[in-house]
Design a protein around this motif. Structure first.
Motif, PDB file in Angstrom:
ATOM      1  N   LEU A  70      56.586  44.593  46.223  1.00  0.00           N
ATOM      2  CA  LEU A  70      55.244  44.413  45.662  1.00  0.00           C
ATOM      3  C   LEU A  70      54.272  45.524  46.069  1.00  0.00           C
ATOM      4  N   GLN A  71      54.714  46.435  46.944  1.00  0.00           N
ATOM      5  CA  GLN A  71      53.884  47.589  47.261  1.00  0.00           C
ATOM      6  C   GLN A  71      53.851  48.513  46.043  1.00  0.00           C
ATOM      7  N   GLN A  72      52.685  48.778  45.529  1.00  0.00           N
ATOM      8  CA  GLN A  72      52.498  49.673  44.375  1.00  0.00           C
ATOM      9  C   GLN A  72      53.133  49.141  43.089  1.00  0.00           C
ATOM     10  N   THR A  73      53.459  47.850  43.037  1.00  0.00           N
ATOM     11  CA  THR A  73      54.165  47.305  41.871  1.00  0.00           C
ATOM     12  C   THR A  73      53.578  45.946  41.502  1.00  0.00           C
ATOM     13  N   VAL A 110      46.581  39.715  56.732  1.00  0.00           N
ATOM     14  CA  VAL A 110      47.212  40.629  55.779  1.00  0.00           C
ATOM     15  C   VAL A 110      46.113  41.185  54.882  1.00  0.00           C
ATOM     16  N   VAL A 111      46.012  42.505  54.847  1.00  0.00           N
ATOM     17  CA  VAL A 111      44.950  43.136  54.061  1.00  0.00           C
ATOM     18  C   VAL A 111      45.577  44.068  53.030  1.00  0.00           C
ATOM     19  N   ASP A 112      45.695  43.577  51.802  1.00  0.00           N
ATOM     20  CA  ASP A 112      46.149  44.417  50.698  1.00  0.00           C
ATOM     21  C   ASP A 112      44.962  44.681  49.773  1.00  0.00           C
ATOM     22  N   GLY A 113      45.213  45.260  48.614  1.00  0.00           N
ATOM     23  CA  GLY A 113      44.127  45.568  47.694  1.00  0.00           C
ATOM     24  C   GLY A 113      43.382  44.341  47.237  1.00  0.00           C
ATOM     25  N   ASN A 114      44.105  43.247  47.023  1.00  0.00           N
ATOM     26  CA  ASN A 114      43.458  42.011  46.584  1.00  0.00           C
ATOM     27  C   ASN A 114      42.532  41.458  47.666  1.00  0.00           C
ATOM     28  N   VAL A 115      43.001  41.475  48.921  1.00  0.00           N
ATOM     29  CA  VAL A 115      42.185  40.968  50.027  1.00  0.00           C
ATOM     30  C   VAL A 115      40.963  41.849  50.231  1.00  0.00           C
ATOM     31  N   MET A 116      41.135  43.145  50.111  1.00  0.00           N
ATOM     32  CA  MET A 116      40.001  44.054  50.270  1.00  0.00           C
ATOM     33  C   MET A 116      38.920  43.765  49.221  1.00  0.00           C
ATOM     34  N   ARG A 117      39.345  43.464  48.006  1.00  0.00           N
ATOM     35  CA  ARG A 117      38.382  43.171  46.945  1.00  0.00           C
ATOM     36  C   ARG A 117      37.631  41.869  47.235  1.00  0.00           C
ATOM     37  N   VAL A 118      38.360  40.833  47.645  1.00  0.00           N
ATOM     38  CA  VAL A 118      37.725  39.543  47.947  1.00  0.00           C
ATOM     39  C   VAL A 118      36.694  39.698  49.057  1.00  0.00           C
ATOM     40  N   ILE A 119      37.075  40.360  50.134  1.00  0.00           N
ATOM     41  CA  ILE A 119      36.184  40.455  51.293  1.00  0.00           C
ATOM     42  C   ILE A 119      35.008  41.381  51.021  1.00  0.00           C
ATOM     43  N   GLN A 150      48.352  34.072  52.113  1.00  0.00           N
ATOM     44  CA  GLN A 150      48.818  33.942  50.739  1.00  0.00           C
ATOM     45  C   GLN A 150      47.694  33.472  49.816  1.00  0.00           C
ATOM     46  N   ALA A 151      46.862  32.580  50.328  1.00  0.00           N
ATOM     47  CA  ALA A 151      45.764  32.054  49.511  1.00  0.00           C
ATOM     48  C   ALA A 151      44.763  33.148  49.142  1.00  0.00           C
ATOM     49  N   VAL A 152      44.403  33.994  50.106  1.00  0.00           N
ATOM     50  CA  VAL A 152      43.427  35.050  49.828  1.00  0.00           C
ATOM     51  C   VAL A 152      44.039  36.095  48.893  1.00  0.00           C
ATOM     52  N   MET A 153      45.320  36.429  49.101  1.00  0.00           N
ATOM     53  CA  MET A 153      45.978  37.379  48.196  1.00  0.00           C
ATOM     54  C   MET A 153      46.029  36.828  46.774  1.00  0.00           C
ATOM     55  N   GLU A 154      46.344  35.534  46.651  1.00  0.00           N
ATOM     56  CA  GLU A 154      46.405  34.911  45.328  1.00  0.00           C
ATOM     57  C   GLU A 154      45.017  34.816  44.689  1.00  0.00           C
ATOM     58  N   LEU A 155      44.018  34.566  45.505  1.00  0.00           N
ATOM     59  CA  LEU A 155      42.644  34.511  44.993  1.00  0.00           C
ATOM     60  C   LEU A 155      42.266  35.854  44.361  1.00  0.00           C
ATOM     61  N   GLY A 156      42.607  36.932  45.060  1.00  0.00           N
ATOM     62  CA  GLY A 156      42.304  38.256  44.533  1.00  0.00           C
ATOM     63  C   GLY A 156      43.115  38.603  43.305  1.00  0.00           C
ATOM     64  N   ALA A 157      44.352  38.110  43.244  1.00  0.00           N
ATOM     65  CA  ALA A 157      45.231  38.443  42.119  1.00  0.00           C
ATOM     66  C   ALA A 157      44.905  37.647  40.869  1.00  0.00           C
ATOM     67  N   THR A 158      44.395  36.442  41.033  1.00  0.00           N
ATOM     68  CA  THR A 158      44.241  35.556  39.867  1.00  0.00           C
ATOM     69  C   THR A 158      42.801  35.255  39.476  1.00  0.00           C
ATOM     70  N   ILE A 159      41.864  35.281  40.428  1.00  0.00           N
ATOM     71  CA  ILE A 159      40.468  34.911  40.143  1.00  0.00           C
ATOM     72  C   ILE A 159      39.511  36.058  40.433  1.00  0.00           C
ATOM     73  N   CYS A 160      39.585  36.609  41.628  1.00  0.00           N
ATOM     74  CA  CYS A 160      38.692  37.707  42.018  1.00  0.00           C
ATOM     75  C   CYS A 160      39.316  39.036  41.580  1.00  0.00           C
ATOM     76  N   THR A 161      39.511  39.164  40.288  1.00  0.00           N
ATOM     77  CA  THR A 161      40.231  40.303  39.713  1.00  0.00           C
ATOM     78  C   THR A 161      39.332  41.535  39.629  1.00  0.00           C
ATOM     79  N   PRO A 162      39.929  42.724  39.464  1.00  0.00           N
ATOM     80  CA  PRO A 162      39.112  43.940  39.415  1.00  0.00           C
ATOM     81  C   PRO A 162      38.065  43.906  38.305  1.00  0.00           C
ATOM     82  N   ARG A 163      38.452  43.420  37.130  1.00  0.00           N
ATOM     83  CA  ARG A 163      37.530  43.361  36.002  1.00  0.00           C
ATOM     84  C   ARG A 163      37.373  41.914  35.535  1.00  0.00           C
TER      85      ARG A 163
END
Length: 341
Positions: A19-22, A115-124, A161-174
């Motif tokens: 899931l890194q870069q994918t 765990v801090v990935d792109g989704n978590v960074m966006r949420v925070i 997992q919850a914060v990563m999923e929040l960023g992936a499904t609700i707190c999306t880039p656009r």
């Protein structure tokens, strides 16, 4: 997602690397094929790198696959085939950094690490209205501190997992779905109507473009010559048609002749026009790949790679057995279609 329904650290590790870069939808079929073929570290370690890369082909960032193969050997040699349970042992595995170690340890063993990935960074960054450029390490460090403060230490795996999923499904880039977000009342960016501006990411540098010319050398039996890239090079371990980057003032046909002489010590005759032209984008540059048919000039009978890597003569129908970079794979598909005609 199957990796969300397991506590097996090996399977979680495979998913996190993929899931890194994918994207999830792109990684899912690879994960299913890969874990079916390699259900544990021992099966992965005992496989040849060529087979591992062939299963990985198309997923990109091939150093991930090479490192996974080496890490599996570490697990077998140093941990009797069992995925380590200690954070320092996990982070010592080849290709595993703080993010992957934290993800595997928190999900599999409830280890209290954020765990801090792109989704978590966006949420925070939205939650705390952080306007600084997230390309900067100082901004990333600040977000990691906040993530550690927020971490539910009783259930770190579930929390991450919850914060990563929040960023992936609700707190999306656009167009984030703020009306469905459980953090809406606390989100400073939402209350300031700044979710469209945060997080801020400075523009990426313009990617350079290169013209690459390769030669498909054919013999009297219609076999073609392929060579393997060194493991320590970009796309290492993959097979390719020999060639390289066009130099200033050089025609593409001259590029093929020079590169094949430098790489294989051979002289070739090159057809006037390429039979295939492919445009492809990598993370830091783009290319136009020009593929030419070529023949040995009669004095060069035994091509050998000067870097010591293997070369092979293969029939068109055998090309599918070897792992190629995506752009080269398009050439093989063209060659097989020629054979079908």
């Amino acid at each position: 997602m199957p990796w969300r329904n397991t506590s097996d650290p090996y399977l979680i590790w495979i998913s996190e690397i993929m899931l890194q870069q994918t994207r999830v939808d792109q990684a899912l079929p690879y994960y299913e094929r890969f874990t079916k073929r390699y259900p544990d570290a021992a099966s992965l370690a005992s496989s040849g790198l060529d087979e591992v890369l062939r299963l990985w082909e198309g997923l990109g960032y091939y150093s991930r696959a090479r490192n996974m193969h080496k890490a599996a050997k570490q697990i077998v040699d140093e941990h009797d085939g069992s995925f380590p349970t200690d954070y320092q042992d996990v982070i010592s595995l080849r290709g595993v950094g703080p993010y992957t170690a934290a993800a595997v340890m928190s999900i599999a063993f409830n280890y209290p690490a954020p765990v801090v990935d792109g989704n978590v960074m966006r949420v925070i960054s939205r939650l705390y209205h952080i306007e600084d450029d997230i390309r900067l390490q100082s901004t990333r460090d600040r977000i990691e501190i906040l993530a550690a403060d927020l971490l539910d230490r009783a259930r770190p795996g579930t929390f991450n997992q919850a914060v990563m999923e929040l960023g992936a499904t609700i707190c999306t880039p656009r167009s984030p779905a703020c009306h469905d977000c459980p953090l809406q009342n606390s989100c400073q960016a939402y209350h300031r109507n700044r979710t469209g501006d945060i997080p801020y990411k400075s523009p990426a540098k313009k990617r350079p473009h290169h013209h690459i010319a390769v030669g498909v050398i054919r013999d009297a039996n219609n076999r073609m010559l392929i060579s393997r890239r060194p493991e320590n090079a970009m796309l290492g371990g993959l097979w390719e048609f020999p060639g390289g980057k066009q130099e200033p003032g050089e025609s593409l046909r001259e590029t093929v002749k020079r590169e094949l002489n430098e790489e294989l010590g051979v002289r070739v005759m090159v057809e006037k026009k390429p039979f295939e032209v492919i445009r492809h984008a990598y993370s830091h540059f783009t290319i136009t790949l020009h593929a030419f048919f070529a023949e040995l000039d009669g004095l060069s009978e035994n091509p050998e790679a000067r870097n010591g890597e293997p070369v092979k003569w293969v029939a068109p129908g055998e090309l599918v057995r070897f792992a190629f970079p995506k752009a080269n794979r398009k050439i093989t598909e063209k060659l097989v279609s020629y054979r079908a005609k």
